[in-house]
Design a protein around this motif. Structure first.
Motif, PDB file in Angstrom:
ATOM      1  N   GLY A  23       0.823  -1.198   0.000  1.00 34.83           N
ATOM      2  CA  GLY A  23       0.000   0.000   0.000  1.00 34.83           C
ATOM      3  C   GLY A  23       0.857   1.247   0.000  1.00 34.83           C
ATOM      4  O   GLY A  23       2.067   1.193  -0.240  1.00 34.83           O
ATOM      5  N   ALA A  24       0.227   2.371   0.296  1.00 36.31           N
ATOM      6  CA  ALA A  24       0.912   3.670   0.322  1.00 36.31           C
ATOM      7  C   ALA A  24       0.597   4.363   1.642  1.00 36.31           C
ATOM      8  O   ALA A  24      -0.156   5.343   1.689  1.00 36.31           O
ATOM      9  CB  ALA A  24       0.479   4.525  -0.859  1.00 36.31           C
ATOM     10  N   PRO A  25       1.146   3.859   2.745  1.00 39.05           N
ATOM     11  CA  PRO A  25       0.852   4.448   4.055  1.00 39.05           C
ATOM     12  C   PRO A  25       1.420   5.854   4.183  1.00 39.05           C
ATOM     13  O   PRO A  25       2.412   6.200   3.537  1.00 39.05           O
ATOM     14  CB  PRO A  25       1.531   3.486   5.029  1.00 39.05           C
ATOM     15  CG  PRO A  25       2.636   2.859   4.231  1.00 39.05           C
ATOM     16  CD  PRO A  25       2.102   2.737   2.838  1.00 39.05           C
ATOM     17  N   THR A  26       0.791   6.646   5.032  1.00 39.75           N
ATOM     18  CA  THR A  26       1.278   7.984   5.372  1.00 39.75           C
ATOM     19  C   THR A  26       1.802   7.962   6.801  1.00 39.75           C
ATOM     20  O   THR A  26       1.732   6.936   7.497  1.00 39.75           O
ATOM     21  CB  THR A  26       0.161   9.028   5.245  1.00 39.75           C
ATOM     22  OG1 THR A  26      -0.779   8.853   6.338  1.00 39.75           O
ATOM     23  CG2 THR A  26      -0.576   8.879   3.921  1.00 39.75           C
ATOM     24  N   VAL A  27       2.282   9.099   7.273  1.00 45.60           N
ATOM     25  CA  VAL A  27       2.793   9.181   8.642  1.00 45.60           C
ATOM     26  C   VAL A  27       1.688   8.979   9.671  1.00 45.60           C
ATOM     27  O   VAL A  27       1.969   8.728  10.853  1.00 45.60           O
ATOM     28  CB  VAL A  27       3.482  10.541   8.897  1.00 45.60           C
ATOM     29  CG1 VAL A  27       4.703  10.700   8.011  1.00 45.60           C
ATOM     30  CG2 VAL A  27       2.509  11.694   8.700  1.00 45.60           C
ATOM     31  N   HIS A  28       0.443   9.082   9.246  1.00 47.70           N
ATOM     32  CA  HIS A  28      -0.682   8.927  10.168  1.00 47.70           C
ATOM     33  C   HIS A  28      -1.245   7.510  10.164  1.00 47.70           C
ATOM     34  O   HIS A  28      -2.292   7.262  10.770  1.00 47.70           O
ATOM     35  CB  HIS A  28      -1.780   9.927   9.806  1.00 47.70           C
ATOM     36  CG  HIS A  28      -1.331  11.352   9.836  1.00 47.70           C
ATOM     37  ND1 HIS A  28      -0.931  11.992  10.999  1.00 47.70           N
ATOM     38  CD2 HIS A  28      -1.179  12.268   8.841  1.00 47.70           C
ATOM     39  CE1 HIS A  28      -0.569  13.240  10.718  1.00 47.70           C
ATOM     40  NE2 HIS A  28      -0.708  13.431   9.422  1.00 47.70           N
ATOM     41  N   ASP A  29      -0.563   6.597   9.492  1.00 47.57           N
ATOM     42  CA  ASP A  29      -1.024   5.215   9.401  1.00 47.57           C
ATOM     43  C   ASP A  29      -0.074   4.274  10.136  1.00 47.57           C
ATOM     44  O   ASP A  29       1.129   4.533  10.219  1.00 47.57           O
ATOM     45  CB  ASP A  29      -1.112   4.761   7.934  1.00 47.57           C
ATOM     46  CG  ASP A  29      -2.114   5.575   7.131  1.00 47.57           C
ATOM     47  OD1 ASP A  29      -3.216   5.815   7.655  1.00 47.57           O
ATOM     48  OD2 ASP A  29      -1.778   5.960   5.992  1.00 47.57           O
ATOM     49  N   SER A  30      -0.625   3.180  10.630  1.00 49.29           N
ATOM     50  CA  SER A  30       0.215   2.069  11.085  1.00 49.29           C
ATOM     51  C   SER A  30       0.744   1.345   9.847  1.00 49.29           C
ATOM     52  O   SER A  30      -0.008   1.117   8.898  1.00 49.29           O
ATOM     53  CB  SER A  30      -0.599   1.107  11.949  1.00 49.29           C
ATOM     54  OG  SER A  30      -1.015   1.723  13.150  1.00 49.29           O
ATOM     55  N   SER A  31       2.017   1.010   9.855  1.00 46.87           N
ATOM     56  CA  SER A  31       2.600   0.474   8.620  1.00 46.87           C
ATOM     57  C   SER A  31       3.856  -0.326   8.900  1.00 46.87           C
ATOM     58  O   SER A  31       4.442  -0.260   9.978  1.00 46.87           O
ATOM     59  CB  SER A  31       2.939   1.623   7.657  1.00 46.87           C
ATOM     60  OG  SER A  31       3.971   2.441   8.207  1.00 46.87           O
ATOM     61  N   VAL A  32       4.255  -1.080   7.893  1.00 45.93           N
ATOM     62  CA  VAL A  32       5.596  -1.652   7.795  1.00 45.93           C
ATOM     63  C   VAL A  32       6.291  -0.923   6.659  1.00 45.93           C
ATOM     64  O   VAL A  32       5.751  -0.815   5.555  1.00 45.93           O
ATOM     65  CB  VAL A  32       5.550  -3.164   7.503  1.00 45.93           C
ATOM     66  CG1 VAL A  32       6.934  -3.665   7.086  1.00 45.93           C
ATOM     67  CG2 VAL A  32       5.057  -3.946   8.700  1.00 45.93           C
ATOM     68  N   GLY A  33       7.482  -0.386   6.931  1.00 46.97           N
ATOM     69  CA  GLY A  33       8.256   0.277   5.887  1.00 46.97           C
ATOM     70  C   GLY A  33       7.693   1.600   5.413  1.00 46.97           C
ATOM     71  O   GLY A  33       8.141   2.125   4.393  1.00 46.97           O
ATOM     72  N   GLY A  34       6.721   2.157   6.124  1.00 50.15           N
ATOM     73  CA  GLY A  34       6.139   3.430   5.730  1.00 50.15           C
ATOM     74  C   GLY A  34       6.829   4.604   6.406  1.00 50.15           C
ATOM     75  O   GLY A  34       7.734   4.417   7.230  1.00 50.15           O
ATOM     76  N   PRO A  35       6.425   5.841   6.080  1.00 55.26           N
ATOM     77  CA  PRO A  35       7.028   7.020   6.703  1.00 55.26           C
ATOM     78  C   PRO A  35       6.620   7.125   8.172  1.00 55.26           C
ATOM     79  O   PRO A  35       5.539   6.670   8.566  1.00 55.26           O
ATOM     80  CB  PRO A  35       6.454   8.178   5.876  1.00 55.26           C
ATOM     81  CG  PRO A  35       5.151   7.652   5.348  1.00 55.26           C
ATOM     82  CD  PRO A  35       5.374   6.181   5.101  1.00 55.26           C
ATOM     83  N   LEU A  36       7.480   7.722   8.978  1.00 52.93           N
ATOM     84  CA  LEU A  36       7.247   7.827  10.415  1.00 52.93           C
ATOM     85  C   LEU A  36       6.768   9.225  10.802  1.00 52.93           C
ATOM     86  O   LEU A  36       7.192  10.228  10.209  1.00 52.93           O
ATOM     87  CB  LEU A  36       8.529   7.519  11.187  1.00 52.93           C
ATOM     88  CG  LEU A  36       9.190   6.156  10.924  1.00 52.93           C
ATOM     89  CD1 LEU A  36      10.402   5.986  11.830  1.00 52.93           C
ATOM     90  CD2 LEU A  36       8.205   5.019  11.104  1.00 52.93           C
ATOM     91  N   LEU A  37       5.903   9.271  11.790  1.00 48.51           N
ATOM     92  CA  LEU A  37       5.485  10.542  12.383  1.00 48.51           C
ATOM     93  C   LEU A  37       6.613  10.985  13.307  1.00 48.51           C
ATOM     94  O   LEU A  37       6.620  10.697  14.502  1.00 48.51           O
ATOM     95  CB  LEU A  37       4.176  10.359  13.153  1.00 48.51           C
ATOM     96  CG  LEU A  37       3.552  11.640  13.717  1.00 48.51           C
ATOM     97  CD1 LEU A  37       2.840  12.413  12.617  1.00 48.51           C
ATOM     98  CD2 LEU A  37       2.574  11.311  14.855  1.00 48.51           C
ATOM     99  N   TRP A  38       7.571  11.700  12.727  1.00 46.12           N
ATOM    100  CA  TRP A  38       8.797  12.046  13.449  1.00 46.12           C
ATOM    101  C   TRP A  38       8.888  13.564  13.612  1.00 46.12           C
ATOM    102  O   TRP A  38       8.802  14.300  12.622  1.00 46.12           O
ATOM    103  CB  TRP A  38      10.010  11.536  12.679  1.00 46.12           C
ATOM    104  CG  TRP A  38      11.254  11.472  13.516  1.00 46.12           C
ATOM    105  CD1 TRP A  38      12.154  12.470  13.739  1.00 46.12           C
ATOM    106  CD2 TRP A  38      11.709  10.337  14.253  1.00 46.12           C
ATOM    107  NE1 TRP A  38      13.149  12.027  14.562  1.00 46.12           N
ATOM    108  CE2 TRP A  38      12.897  10.722  14.894  1.00 46.12           C
ATOM    109  CE3 TRP A  38      11.223   9.037  14.435  1.00 46.12           C
ATOM    110  CZ2 TRP A  38      13.628   9.849  15.700  1.00 46.12           C
ATOM    111  CZ3 TRP A  38      11.939   8.169  15.234  1.00 46.12           C
ATOM    112  CH2 TRP A  38      13.132   8.575  15.860  1.00 46.12           C
ATOM    113  N   PRO A  39       9.056  14.045  14.830  1.00 46.62           N
ATOM    114  CA  PRO A  39       9.129  15.496  15.042  1.00 46.62           C
ATOM    115  C   PRO A  39      10.397  16.108  14.461  1.00 46.62           C
ATOM    116  O   PRO A  39      11.467  15.493  14.501  1.00 46.62           O
ATOM    117  CB  PRO A  39       9.083  15.632  16.563  1.00 46.62           C
ATOM    118  CG  PRO A  39       9.508  14.307  17.098  1.00 46.62           C
ATOM    119  CD  PRO A  39       9.132  13.270  16.088  1.00 46.62           C
ATOM    120  N   THR A  40      10.277  17.304  13.923  1.00 45.07           N
ATOM    121  CA  THR A  40      11.407  17.948  13.258  1.00 45.07           C
ATOM    122  C   THR A  40      12.578  18.212  14.197  1.00 45.07           C
ATOM    123  O   THR A  40      13.730  18.210  13.776  1.00 45.07           O
ATOM    124  CB  THR A  40      10.967  19.281  12.637  1.00 45.07           C
ATOM    125  OG1 THR A  40      10.350  20.100  13.649  1.00 45.07           O
ATOM    126  CG2 THR A  40       9.960  19.049  11.515  1.00 45.07           C
TER     127      THR A  40
END
Length: 329
Positions: A23-40
């Motif tokens: 799939g195409a997960p975003t930072v707001h999704d639970s995922s494997v190998g997807g982008p992380l909700l990481w603070p700047t």
């Protein structure tokens, strides 16, 4: 199982199968190998490989390029021509030749995202107080077993992240393309697991064997019934539950498996698998993923641990922020 062997009822554990699917997960999704909700403002974790890379080395960009070419070839109509031609052949050759280690920078390299789990999506996620999500990162080098900075966890409260890091750093090179997960969305499912066969008593093992044999004799549907493959431990990526198979190396209560930082007890957190099922565990194949043939194993994450093993990730019971303990099995 609890009805046939009542003493197993108290040994049952709940595991959450993650069921990763492309799939195409975003930072707001639970995922494997997807982008992380990481603070700047938070430093991105790094790790310096302890062993010299034995290459050929590659990059994340090249891994994604090669996978794209392979996927295009798979979806291309068959006309008798099975090999890519022209420019594609050149690109494939360059990527597979890799880069010489002496031409690449030295020093620590950024880790890459492994999983991101939100408590709202994943039942049973053991979030420490004041957190609601888990992020795991690892190094794409063959050093992920043990207790080191090669595998790191971050527990955080998602609402605290005001500004998300838009372009996380990437390692200048990688050594193991098999450790680069393809982006997958998750479809969590809770299941009940029973302990692996080697942790049962001799008497329990005998009673289980007798029950299995009698069940097979009563119904041809159970001719291939296998406790460890069908009834004990769920295969694939999962949260919690019983660790898989070769845990006799660290038997329960032996004190051998401990936190690498404080020496305290640890508990199973996450299983990273090389496939979602295999020929022995095909009865765990979800109907959504069977594709008409549950005998074929499935690896949507494209991750291969070792020679097709699993990586068990354990967390410190007393201090979950400690470096995790990992075992390849």
């Amino acid at each position: 199982m609890a009805a046939q062997l009542p003493e197993l009822a108290g040994l049952a554990r709940t595991a959450t199968r993650l069921h990763p699917r492309p799939g195409a997960p975003t930072v707001h999704d639970s995922s494997v190998g997807g982008p992380l909700l990481w603070p700047t403002g938070e430093p991105w974790p790094e790790y310096e490989p302890k062993q010299a890379p034995y290459g050929p080395l590659t990059t994340l960009a090249d891994v994604h390029t090669l996978r794209g070419i392979v996927e295009q070839e798979r979806s291309r109509p068959r006309t008798g021509e099975t090999l890519p031609t022209g420019r594609r052949t050149e690109v494939i050759g360059r990527i597979r030749n890799g880069y010489a280690p002496e031409l690449l920078p030295e020093g620590p390299l950024p880790l890459i995202p492994l999983v991101q789990l939100y408590a709202r999506d994943v039942p049973g996620l053991p979030c420490p107080e004041g957190t609601d999500m888990l992020q795991a990162l690892w190094s794409p080098f063959d050093e992920i077993e043990g207790c080191s900075g090669a595998v790191q966890l971050r527990w955080r409260l998602s609402s605290d992240v005001r500004e998300v890091l838009a372009e996380p750093p990437q390692p200048a090179y990688i050594d193991m393309s098999d450790l680069v997960p393809a982006p997958c969305v998750l479809h969590p499912e809770q299941v009940r697991e029973f302990p692996p066969l080697h942790l049962l008593t001799e008497q329990q093992t005998k009673r289980l064997a007798a029950w299995t044999n009698s069940t097979k004799e009563r119904s041809p549907d159970y001719e291939q019934l296998d406790y460890e493959g069908d009834l004990s431990i769920a295969p694939g990526w999962k949260l919690g539950g019983w660790p898989a198979h070769f845990t006799y190396r660290y038997p329960a209560g032996s004190g051998e498996l401990q936190c690498g930082e404080c020496g305290g007890p640890v508990e199973a957190l996450l299983t990273v698998a090389s496939s979602e099922w295999d020929g022995r565990s095909r009865s765990w194949c979800p109907v959504e993923d069977a594709d008409g043939n549950p005998y074929h194993s499935r690896t949507p994450t494209v991750v291969t641990v070792g020679r097709g093993f699993t990586l068990q990730i354990y967390i410190c019971v007393g201090t979950p922020s400690h470096l995790p303990r990992t075992i390849m099995q």
